[in-house]
Design a protein around this motif. Structure first.
Motif, PDB file in Angstrom:
ATOM      1  N   ASN A  92     -30.671  32.976 -12.251  1.00 50.30           N
ATOM      2  CA  ASN A  92     -30.044  34.025 -13.051  1.00 50.30           C
ATOM      3  C   ASN A  92     -31.099  34.803 -13.838  1.00 50.30           C
ATOM      4  O   ASN A  92     -31.021  34.941 -15.059  1.00 50.30           O
ATOM      5  CB  ASN A  92     -29.008  33.420 -14.000  1.00 50.30           C
ATOM      6  CG  ASN A  92     -29.601  32.335 -14.885  1.00 50.30           C
ATOM      7  OD1 ASN A  92     -30.627  31.762 -14.557  1.00 50.30           O
ATOM      8  ND2 ASN A  92     -28.953  32.064 -16.005  1.00 50.30           N
ATOM      9  N   TRP A  93     -32.103  35.282 -13.127  1.00 48.12           N
ATOM     10  CA  TRP A  93     -33.248  35.911 -13.794  1.00 48.12           C
ATOM     11  C   TRP A  93     -32.856  37.189 -14.518  1.00 48.12           C
ATOM     12  O   TRP A  93     -33.406  37.499 -15.578  1.00 48.12           O
ATOM     13  CB  TRP A  93     -34.361  36.198 -12.772  1.00 48.12           C
ATOM     14  CG  TRP A  93     -33.957  37.160 -11.691  1.00 48.12           C
ATOM     15  CD1 TRP A  93     -33.380  36.867 -10.502  1.00 48.12           C
ATOM     16  CD2 TRP A  93     -34.102  38.584 -11.721  1.00 48.12           C
ATOM     17  NE1 TRP A  93     -33.154  38.000  -9.779  1.00 48.12           N
ATOM     18  CE2 TRP A  93     -33.585  39.076 -10.497  1.00 48.12           C
ATOM     19  CE3 TRP A  93     -34.617  39.486 -12.646  1.00 48.12           C
ATOM     20  CZ2 TRP A  93     -33.568  40.436 -10.189  1.00 48.12           C
ATOM     21  CZ3 TRP A  93     -34.601  40.834 -12.349  1.00 48.12           C
ATOM     22  CH2 TRP A  93     -34.078  41.299 -11.127  1.00 48.12           C
ATOM     23  N   TYR A  94     -31.885  37.950 -13.986  1.00 51.75           N
ATOM     24  CA  TYR A  94     -31.523  39.210 -14.633  1.00 51.75           C
ATOM     25  C   TYR A  94     -30.870  38.964 -15.994  1.00 51.75           C
ATOM     26  O   TYR A  94     -31.125  39.695 -16.958  1.00 51.75           O
ATOM     27  CB  TYR A  94     -30.582  40.023 -13.744  1.00 51.75           C
ATOM     28  CG  TYR A  94     -30.161  41.338 -14.375  1.00 51.75           C
ATOM     29  CD1 TYR A  94     -31.018  42.435 -14.374  1.00 51.75           C
ATOM     30  CD2 TYR A  94     -28.909  41.475 -14.991  1.00 51.75           C
ATOM     31  CE1 TYR A  94     -30.648  43.632 -14.967  1.00 51.75           C
ATOM     32  CE2 TYR A  94     -28.533  42.666 -15.586  1.00 51.75           C
ATOM     33  CZ  TYR A  94     -29.407  43.741 -15.569  1.00 51.75           C
ATOM     34  OH  TYR A  94     -29.046  44.922 -16.166  1.00 51.75           O
ATOM     35  N   GLU A  95     -30.029  37.919 -16.076  1.00 47.12           N
ATOM     36  CA  GLU A  95     -29.375  37.614 -17.342  1.00 47.12           C
ATOM     37  C   GLU A  95     -30.372  37.215 -18.414  1.00 47.12           C
ATOM     38  O   GLU A  95     -30.110  37.387 -19.609  1.00 47.12           O
ATOM     39  CB  GLU A  95     -28.351  36.494 -17.137  1.00 47.12           C
ATOM     40  CG  GLU A  95     -27.213  36.869 -16.191  1.00 47.12           C
ATOM     41  CD  GLU A  95     -26.246  35.724 -15.998  1.00 47.12           C
ATOM     42  OE1 GLU A  95     -26.440  34.678 -16.651  1.00 47.12           O
ATOM     43  OE2 GLU A  95     -25.301  35.856 -15.193  1.00 47.12           O
ATOM     44  N   ILE A  96     -31.522  36.680 -18.003  1.00 45.53           N
ATOM     45  CA  ILE A  96     -32.532  36.248 -18.963  1.00 45.53           C
ATOM     46  C   ILE A  96     -33.497  37.378 -19.310  1.00 45.53           C
ATOM     47  O   ILE A  96     -33.836  37.591 -20.478  1.00 45.53           O
ATOM     48  CB  ILE A  96     -33.305  35.032 -18.406  1.00 45.53           C
ATOM     49  CG1 ILE A  96     -32.354  33.845 -18.219  1.00 45.53           C
ATOM     50  CG2 ILE A  96     -34.457  34.654 -19.329  1.00 45.53           C
ATOM     51  CD1 ILE A  96     -33.015  32.636 -17.610  1.00 45.53           C
ATOM     52  N   TYR A  97     -33.917  38.137 -18.295  1.00 45.85           N
ATOM     53  CA  TYR A  97     -35.004  39.092 -18.498  1.00 45.85           C
ATOM     54  C   TYR A  97     -34.550  40.551 -18.580  1.00 45.85           C
ATOM     55  O   TYR A  97     -35.386  41.449 -18.532  1.00 45.85           O
ATOM     56  CB  TYR A  97     -36.035  38.960 -17.370  1.00 45.85           C
ATOM     57  CG  TYR A  97     -36.626  37.584 -17.268  1.00 45.85           C
ATOM     58  CD1 TYR A  97     -37.408  37.062 -18.291  1.00 45.85           C
ATOM     59  CD2 TYR A  97     -36.384  36.782 -16.151  1.00 45.85           C
ATOM     60  CE1 TYR A  97     -37.936  35.794 -18.204  1.00 45.85           C
ATOM     61  CE2 TYR A  97     -36.918  35.511 -16.052  1.00 45.85           C
ATOM     62  CZ  TYR A  97     -37.693  35.035 -17.083  1.00 45.85           C
ATOM     63  OH  TYR A  97     -38.213  33.773 -17.003  1.00 45.85           O
ATOM     64  N   TRP A  98     -33.224  40.794 -18.708  1.00 47.37           N
ATOM     65  CA  TRP A  98     -32.794  42.188 -18.751  1.00 47.37           C
ATOM     66  C   TRP A  98     -33.378  42.949 -19.939  1.00 47.37           C
ATOM     67  O   TRP A  98     -33.641  44.153 -19.821  1.00 47.37           O
ATOM     68  CB  TRP A  98     -31.254  42.268 -18.751  1.00 47.37           C
ATOM     69  CG  TRP A  98     -30.578  41.784 -20.006  1.00 47.37           C
ATOM     70  CD1 TRP A  98     -30.036  40.567 -20.230  1.00 47.37           C
ATOM     71  CD2 TRP A  98     -30.366  42.544 -21.205  1.00 47.37           C
ATOM     72  NE1 TRP A  98     -29.500  40.489 -21.485  1.00 47.37           N
ATOM     73  CE2 TRP A  98     -29.674  41.697 -22.108  1.00 47.37           C
ATOM     74  CE3 TRP A  98     -30.681  43.834 -21.605  1.00 47.37           C
ATOM     75  CZ2 TRP A  98     -29.316  42.102 -23.386  1.00 47.37           C
ATOM     76  CZ3 TRP A  98     -30.322  44.253 -22.878  1.00 47.37           C
ATOM     77  CH2 TRP A  98     -29.633  43.397 -23.755  1.00 47.37           C
ATOM     78  N   PRO A  99     -33.628  42.327 -21.133  1.00 48.94           N
ATOM     79  CA  PRO A  99     -34.266  43.099 -22.206  1.00 48.94           C
ATOM     80  C   PRO A  99     -35.661  43.607 -21.833  1.00 48.94           C
ATOM     81  O   PRO A  99     -36.027  44.736 -22.176  1.00 48.94           O
ATOM     82  CB  PRO A  99     -34.331  42.101 -23.369  1.00 48.94           C
ATOM     83  CG  PRO A  99     -33.258  41.119 -23.095  1.00 48.94           C
ATOM     84  CD  PRO A  99     -33.245  40.976 -21.612  1.00 48.94           C
ATOM     85  N   THR A 100     -36.411  42.783 -21.105  1.00 49.78           N
ATOM     86  CA  THR A 100     -37.742  43.199 -20.677  1.00 49.78           C
ATOM     87  C   THR A 100     -37.666  44.303 -19.627  1.00 49.78           C
ATOM     88  O   THR A 100     -38.486  45.230 -19.621  1.00 49.78           O
ATOM     89  CB  THR A 100     -38.522  41.993 -20.127  1.00 49.78           C
ATOM     90  OG1 THR A 100     -38.737  41.054 -21.189  1.00 49.78           O
ATOM     91  CG2 THR A 100     -39.872  42.417 -19.568  1.00 49.78           C
ATOM     92  N   LEU A 101     -36.697  44.223 -18.730  1.00 48.43           N
ATOM     93  CA  LEU A 101     -36.532  45.269 -17.713  1.00 48.43           C
ATOM     94  C   LEU A 101     -36.191  46.606 -18.354  1.00 48.43           C
ATOM     95  O   LEU A 101     -36.737  47.654 -17.976  1.00 48.43           O
ATOM     96  CB  LEU A 101     -35.443  44.859 -16.716  1.00 48.43           C
ATOM     97  CG  LEU A 101     -35.744  43.634 -15.839  1.00 48.43           C
ATOM     98  CD1 LEU A 101     -34.548  43.307 -14.970  1.00 48.43           C
ATOM     99  CD2 LEU A 101     -36.968  43.891 -14.971  1.00 48.43           C
ATOM    100  N   TYR A 102     -35.300  46.587 -19.345  1.00 46.78           N
ATOM    101  CA  TYR A 102     -34.962  47.819 -20.059  1.00 46.78           C
ATOM    102  C   TYR A 102     -36.168  48.341 -20.846  1.00 46.78           C
ATOM    103  O   TYR A 102     -36.405  49.553 -20.905  1.00 46.78           O
ATOM    104  CB  TYR A 102     -33.777  47.577 -20.997  1.00 46.78           C
ATOM    105  CG  TYR A 102     -32.442  47.624 -20.308  1.00 46.78           C
ATOM    106  CD1 TYR A 102     -31.715  48.806 -20.223  1.00 46.78           C
ATOM    107  CD2 TYR A 102     -31.904  46.489 -19.724  1.00 46.78           C
ATOM    108  CE1 TYR A 102     -30.488  48.857 -19.577  1.00 46.78           C
ATOM    109  CE2 TYR A 102     -30.673  46.522 -19.084  1.00 46.78           C
ATOM    110  CZ  TYR A 102     -29.971  47.706 -19.015  1.00 46.78           C
ATOM    111  OH  TYR A 102     -28.765  47.751 -18.374  1.00 46.78           O
ATOM    112  N   PHE A 103     -36.907  47.439 -21.450  1.00 50.99           N
ATOM    113  CA  PHE A 103     -38.092  47.845 -22.208  1.00 50.99           C
ATOM    114  C   PHE A 103     -39.140  48.454 -21.288  1.00 50.99           C
ATOM    115  O   PHE A 103     -39.783  49.458 -21.636  1.00 50.99           O
ATOM    116  CB  PHE A 103     -38.671  46.643 -22.953  1.00 50.99           C
ATOM    117  CG  PHE A 103     -39.883  46.968 -23.785  1.00 50.99           C
ATOM    118  CD1 PHE A 103     -39.757  47.640 -24.990  1.00 50.99           C
ATOM    119  CD2 PHE A 103     -41.152  46.606 -23.349  1.00 50.99           C
ATOM    120  CE1 PHE A 103     -40.877  47.943 -25.749  1.00 50.99           C
ATOM    121  CE2 PHE A 103     -42.268  46.907 -24.105  1.00 50.99           C
ATOM    122  CZ  PHE A 103     -42.135  47.573 -25.309  1.00 50.99           C
TER     123      PHE A 103
END
Length: 227
Positions: A115-126
């Motif tokens: 579930n990498w997106y649920e964890i790293y979505w703040p970094t992806l948006y940043f």
């Protein structure tokens, strides 16, 4: 990668490493400062990408490195090396690359999850915000706009680097990743408009803004976690 395949790859790459380390002429490398010889530490650290026994792969790759160095010393009787073999530099390089490779191997093992997106979505948006500001900076340079919007946006991103992860589930991890993204990309955006004398002061100011935003982000994360 299987150890046998890795062993063949090391045999193929090692002559290039030896040439770059001992024979190639470089502006910033000499017999007294053998910077090029640091590349000799790369081959043994490739054992981390082996899917089989790590230590078995490491021993084989170390033998490749040691054997290539011995062959270079024999060739030195006919072809004079640009730099003499610096044993301490080679050993330090091997040890350093092993430490760095071990750290990244451990980090990747913890970063890659289902579930990498649920964890790293703040970094992806940043990262998306960083790319947008970078594009704005390119447009400003094309149109020769001085003191444009991009520098102020980078200042806002210094705050967002810690605030955005507060809305996710991995606050500290995403904040650390955001820092590593902000330093090179944000630094490239800012440094294009300033000289070297003022770059240090500007970097200190932006770092100060980030540090001051951390307590607020921590309180926000605790408030969101408890709700």
């Amino acid at each position: 990668m299987k150890t046998y395949t890795l062993f063949l790859l090391a045999i193929f790459l090692q002559p290039f490493c030896i040439y770059f380390a001992l024979y190639a002429k470089a502006k910033y490398s000499s017999e007294n400062k053998p910077i090029n010889q640091l590349v000799l530490g790369v081959t043994p650290s490739l054992a981390y990408i082996s899917t089989e026994d790590f230590w078995g792969a490491f021993v084989l790759l170390f033998i490749v490195t040691a054997g290539s160095l011995l062959l270079s010393l024999l060739l030195n009787l006919r072809y004079v090396m640009t730099r003499k073999v610096n044993t301490s530099t080679v050993l330090t390089s091997i040890f350093s690359f092993l430490l760095a490779g071990g750290f990244f191997n451990w980090l990747i093992g913890h970063l890659i999850v289902e579930n990498w997106y649920e964890i790293y979505w703040p970094t992806l948006y940043f990262l998306g915000l960083l790319c947008c500001v970078f594009v704005i900076k390119i447009i400003e340079n094309k149109r020769q706009i001085k003191d444009g919007l991009s520098n102020m946006l980078v200042l806002a991103l210094c705050v967002a680097a810690s605030v955005v992860p507060a809305f996710g589930d991995a606050f500290l991890l995403c904040t650390c990743i955001n820092i590593f993204l902000l330093i090179p990309i944000g630094g490239a955006i800012i440094s294009s408009d300033v000289d070297k004398t003022s770059a240090g002061g500007i970097a200190f100011f932006y770092g100060y803004v980030f540090i001051m935003s951390m307590p607020l982000s921590g309180l926000l994360y605790l408030a969101l976690s408890s709700s």
